[in-house]
Motif scaffolding. Structure first.
Motif, PDB file in Angstrom:
ATOM      1  N   LEU A 109      -0.611   5.324   2.543  1.00  0.00           N
ATOM      2  CA  LEU A 109      -1.823   4.536   2.266  1.00  0.00           C
ATOM      3  C   LEU A 109      -2.902   4.851   3.286  1.00  0.00           C
ATOM      4  N   LYS A 110      -2.526   4.665   4.543  1.00  0.00           N
ATOM      5  CA  LYS A 110      -3.400   4.988   5.665  1.00  0.00           C
ATOM      6  C   LYS A 110      -2.564   4.919   6.933  1.00  0.00           C
ATOM      7  N   CYS A 125       3.925   3.368   3.038  1.00  0.00           N
ATOM      8  CA  CYS A 125       2.960   2.636   3.858  1.00  0.00           C
ATOM      9  C   CYS A 125       2.058   3.608   4.613  1.00  0.00           C
ATOM     10  N   TYR A 146      -0.919   3.847  10.206  1.00  0.00           N
ATOM     11  CA  TYR A 146      -0.681   2.493  10.717  1.00  0.00           C
ATOM     12  C   TYR A 146       0.346   2.596  11.839  1.00  0.00           C
ATOM     13  N   GLN A 179       4.751  -4.448   4.473  1.00  0.00           N
ATOM     14  CA  GLN A 179       5.470  -3.209   4.181  1.00  0.00           C
ATOM     15  C   GLN A 179       6.351  -2.794   5.357  1.00  0.00           C
ATOM     16  N   ASN A 203      -1.222  -3.785  -0.620  1.00  0.00           N
ATOM     17  CA  ASN A 203      -1.578  -2.945   0.521  1.00  0.00           C
ATOM     18  C   ASN A 203      -1.415  -3.650   1.861  1.00  0.00           C
ATOM     19  N   TYR A 204      -0.699  -4.758   1.889  1.00  0.00           N
ATOM     20  CA  TYR A 204      -0.487  -5.532   3.116  1.00  0.00           C
ATOM     21  C   TYR A 204       0.525  -4.774   3.973  1.00  0.00           C
ATOM     22  N   GLN A 205       0.016  -3.990   4.916  1.00  0.00           N
ATOM     23  CA  GLN A 205       0.875  -3.073   5.663  1.00  0.00           C
ATOM     24  C   GLN A 205       1.859  -3.779   6.594  1.00  0.00           C
ATOM     25  N   SER A 219      -0.290  -8.802  -2.939  1.00  0.00           N
ATOM     26  CA  SER A 219      -1.133  -8.060  -1.999  1.00  0.00           C
ATOM     27  C   SER A 219      -0.457  -6.725  -1.666  1.00  0.00           C
TER      28      SER A 219
END
Length: 182
Positions: free
Chosen positions: A94-95, A91, A97, A68, A63-65, A61
């Motif tokens: 990506l976006k 991280c 957070y 990360q 993109n599991y922030q 997974s």
């Protein structure tokens, strides 16, 4: 007697850990459960095992922030600062957070980079303007940059909304610095 009890706890936890790791190494099925195990390992100072498990989870997974952020923090705790900065920056790429911004800001400040810590906190606040945690990081960075007036103004405002002891102590330190410099 106390020694035997401690020894038995360690043996039991080790056996439990090994069984769990064997199960997870065969296949990281439920990534959320695996994440909880990685957190437990990290908070038990089993950094290498936590890092290994986080990497396995991220293969499944990517993109599991939360994973990360945990990986970035554990890298830092394991004296792998460059890896921590790399993971947390990726991280955030990506976006936005909030937890990643908090972790990155902390690490940058602890690495004596308060200007970068401030920038990270401010960037996070653009996306999470009501985050008391990010505002606290901004205040700490301003304090380390000796921008006491702005730090005090923000800490006073935040203390009125969120009256926790750490924030009150920080506001008091800032106030003391202001009185020395006036």
């Amino acid at each position: 007697m106390k020694y035997n009890l401690t020894f038995l706890k360690i043996v039991a936890l080790t056996i439990l850990f090994l069984c769990r790791m064997q199960h997870l190494s065969a296949q990281v099925g439920d990534v959320d459960s695996a994440f909880q195990v990685a957190r437990t390992l990290a908070f038990s100072s089993n950094y290498k095992e936590s890092i290994s498990l986080c990497r396995k989870i991220l293969v499944k997974s990517p993109n599991y922030q939360d994973v990360q952020v945990l990986l970035g923090r554990v890298y830092f705790w394991n004296d792998q600062t460059d890896s921590a900065l790399l993971v947390l920056s990726a991280c955030l790429n990506l976006k936005p957070y909030e937890d990643a911004s908090i972790a990155l800001s902390d690490i940058l400040r602890w690495e004596s980079k308060p200007a970068e810590s401030l920038r990270t906190a401010e960037e996070g606040l653009q996306f999470f303007p009501s985050s008391g945690e990010l505002m606290t990081r901004k205040i700490k960075a301003l304090y380390e940059l000796k921008n006491y007036k702005q730090a005090y103004h923000l800490s006073d405002s935040l203390t009125r909304k969120n009256n926790n002891s750490e924030l009150r102590q920080l506001a008091e330190r800032i106030k003391n610095e202001l009185s020395k410099n006036s």
